[in-house]
Scaffold this active site. Structure first.
Site, short mmCIF file in Angstrom:
data_model
loop_
_atom_site.label_atom_id
_atom_site.label_comp_id
_atom_site.label_asym_id
_atom_site.label_seq_id
_atom_site.Cartn_x
_atom_site.Cartn_y
_atom_site.Cartn_z
N LYS A 11 6.76 -0.52 -3.20
CA LYS A 11 8.11 -0.82 -3.72
C LYS A 11 8.23 -0.49 -5.21
O LYS A 11 7.21 -0.32 -5.92
CB LYS A 11 8.42 -2.30 -3.46
CG LYS A 11 8.59 -2.64 -1.98
CD LYS A 11 8.97 -4.12 -1.79
CE LYS A 11 9.25 -4.44 -0.33
NZ LYS A 11 9.65 -5.86 -0.15
N TYR A 51 17.51 -2.22 5.41
CA TYR A 51 17.42 -3.68 5.48
C TYR A 51 18.61 -4.31 6.20
O TYR A 51 18.89 -5.50 5.99
CB TYR A 51 17.30 -4.25 4.06
CG TYR A 51 15.91 -4.14 3.48
CD1 TYR A 51 14.84 -4.82 4.06
CD2 TYR A 51 15.66 -3.36 2.35
CE1 TYR A 51 13.56 -4.73 3.53
CE2 TYR A 51 14.37 -3.27 1.81
CZ TYR A 51 13.33 -3.96 2.41
OH TYR A 51 12.06 -3.89 1.88
N ASN A 114 7.77 -7.98 -4.35
CA ASN A 114 6.49 -8.33 -3.75
C ASN A 114 5.64 -7.11 -3.36
O ASN A 114 4.88 -7.14 -2.40
CB ASN A 114 6.71 -9.28 -2.57
CG ASN A 114 7.59 -8.67 -1.49
OD1 ASN A 114 8.03 -7.53 -1.61
ND2 ASN A 114 7.86 -9.44 -0.45
N HIS A 117 6.12 -3.14 1.43
CA HIS A 117 6.79 -3.47 2.69
C HIS A 117 5.86 -3.11 3.84
O HIS A 117 5.09 -2.16 3.75
CB HIS A 117 8.09 -2.66 2.85
CG HIS A 117 8.66 -2.70 4.24
ND1 HIS A 117 9.46 -3.73 4.67
CD2 HIS A 117 8.48 -1.88 5.31
CE1 HIS A 117 9.77 -3.53 5.95
NE2 HIS A 117 9.20 -2.41 6.36
N GLU A 128 11.60 2.27 11.72
CA GLU A 128 11.42 2.45 10.27
C GLU A 128 10.73 3.78 9.94
O GLU A 128 11.07 4.42 8.94
CB GLU A 128 10.66 1.26 9.69
CG GLU A 128 11.50 -0.02 9.72
CD GLU A 128 10.76 -1.25 9.22
OE1 GLU A 128 9.56 -1.14 8.85
OE2 GLU A 128 11.39 -2.32 9.17
P1 IDP Z 1 8.63 -9.21 4.77
O1 IDP Z 1 8.78 -8.07 3.78
O2 IDP Z 1 7.43 -10.05 4.46
O3 IDP Z 1 8.71 -8.75 6.20
P2 IDP Z 1 11.34 -10.20 5.09
O4 IDP Z 1 11.68 -11.61 5.46
O5 IDP Z 1 11.51 -9.16 6.15
O6 IDP Z 1 9.87 -10.19 4.51
O7 IDP Z 1 12.23 -9.83 3.83
C1 IDP Z 1 12.36 -8.48 3.41
C2 IDP Z 1 12.20 -8.44 1.90
O8 IDP Z 1 13.29 -9.18 1.32
C3 IDP Z 1 10.95 -9.13 1.35
O9 IDP Z 1 9.82 -8.31 1.40
C4 IDP Z 1 11.38 -9.43 -0.06
O10 IDP Z 1 11.35 -8.27 -0.89
C5 IDP Z 1 12.82 -9.85 0.15
N1 IDP Z 1 12.97 -11.29 0.37
C6 IDP Z 1 12.62 -12.00 1.47
N2 IDP Z 1 12.92 -13.31 1.35
C7 IDP Z 1 13.49 -13.43 0.14
C8 IDP Z 1 14.01 -14.56 -0.59
O11 IDP Z 1 14.02 -15.70 -0.12
N3 IDP Z 1 14.50 -14.29 -1.84
C9 IDP Z 1 14.52 -13.03 -2.38
N4 IDP Z 1 14.04 -11.96 -1.73
C10 IDP Z 1 13.53 -12.15 -0.49
MG MG Z 2 10.29 -7.86 7.17
#
Ligand code: IDP
Ligand code: MG
Length: 144
Positions: A11, A51, A114, A117, A128
């Site tokens: 990312k 997304y 984070n 992905h 994807e």
């Molecule tokens: P994942 O990447 O671990 O599968 P997902 O729930 O699919 O997590 O969420 C997609 C992305 O959205 C996350 O990787 C993160 O960048 C962002 N994200 C997820 N939850 C939150 C939140 O509560 N606040 C802000 N960003 C979030």
């Molecule tokens: Mg996810």
């Protein structure tokens, strides 16, 4: 066990930190083979489409802004149980909760920024990978 392919993204926060190489090292150390890779700077429509599953979540707008804030690296990764292996290597979504030694623990900034992905299931991995790669952009080679 079965050989699978999954979609990984390094990312924009990781590119800002100059850690593409560190993350690729984690990929290969996890016995995941890069079979497709390109650098992209996502525009809003492409990030929104990727997304779309999260479009009703409160963080959707901010996530799209983040993912379009700079370039990223998209990767098709292949290996035994690649989907689970890559998600285990990445760690859970929130870096504060991610296990020691995972990418998100070591390199993530916060729950949004984070680092990486990873696809979460067989069907999403297929969608994807196809979202970013034509079939002729994916390669085959053997590790010897
Ligand atoms: P994942 O990447 O671990 O599968 P997902 O729930 O699919 O997590 O969420 C997609 C992305 O959205 C996350 O990787 C993160 O960048 C962002 N994200 C997820 N939850 C939150 C939140 O509560 N606040 C802000 N960003 C979030
Ligand atoms: Mg996810």
């Amino acid at each position: 066990m079965a050989v699978e392919r999954t979609l990984g993204i390094i990312k924009p926060d990781s590119l800002e930190k100059g850690i593409i190489g560190e993350i690729l090292k984690r990929v290969e150390d996890a016995s995941l083979k890069v079979v497709g890779m390109k650098m992209l700077h996502l525009n809003t429509a492409r990030a929104e489409g990727f997304y779309a599953v999260h479009k009703d979540k409160p963080f959707y707008g901010s996530l799209v802004t983040f993912m379009t804030s700079g370039p990223c690296v998209v990767m098709a990764l292949e290996g035994e149980e690649a989907i689970k292996t890559w998600r285990d290597t990445a760690g859970v979504t929130n870096p504060e909760e991610a296990a020691d030694g995972t990418i998100r623990c070591d390199f993530g900034t916060n729950i949004e920024r984070n680092a990486v992905h990873g696809s979460d299931a067989t069907d999403t991995a297929k969608f994807e990978i196809a979202y970013f790669f034509e079939s002729n952009e994916l390669v085959n080679y053997e590790w010897v």
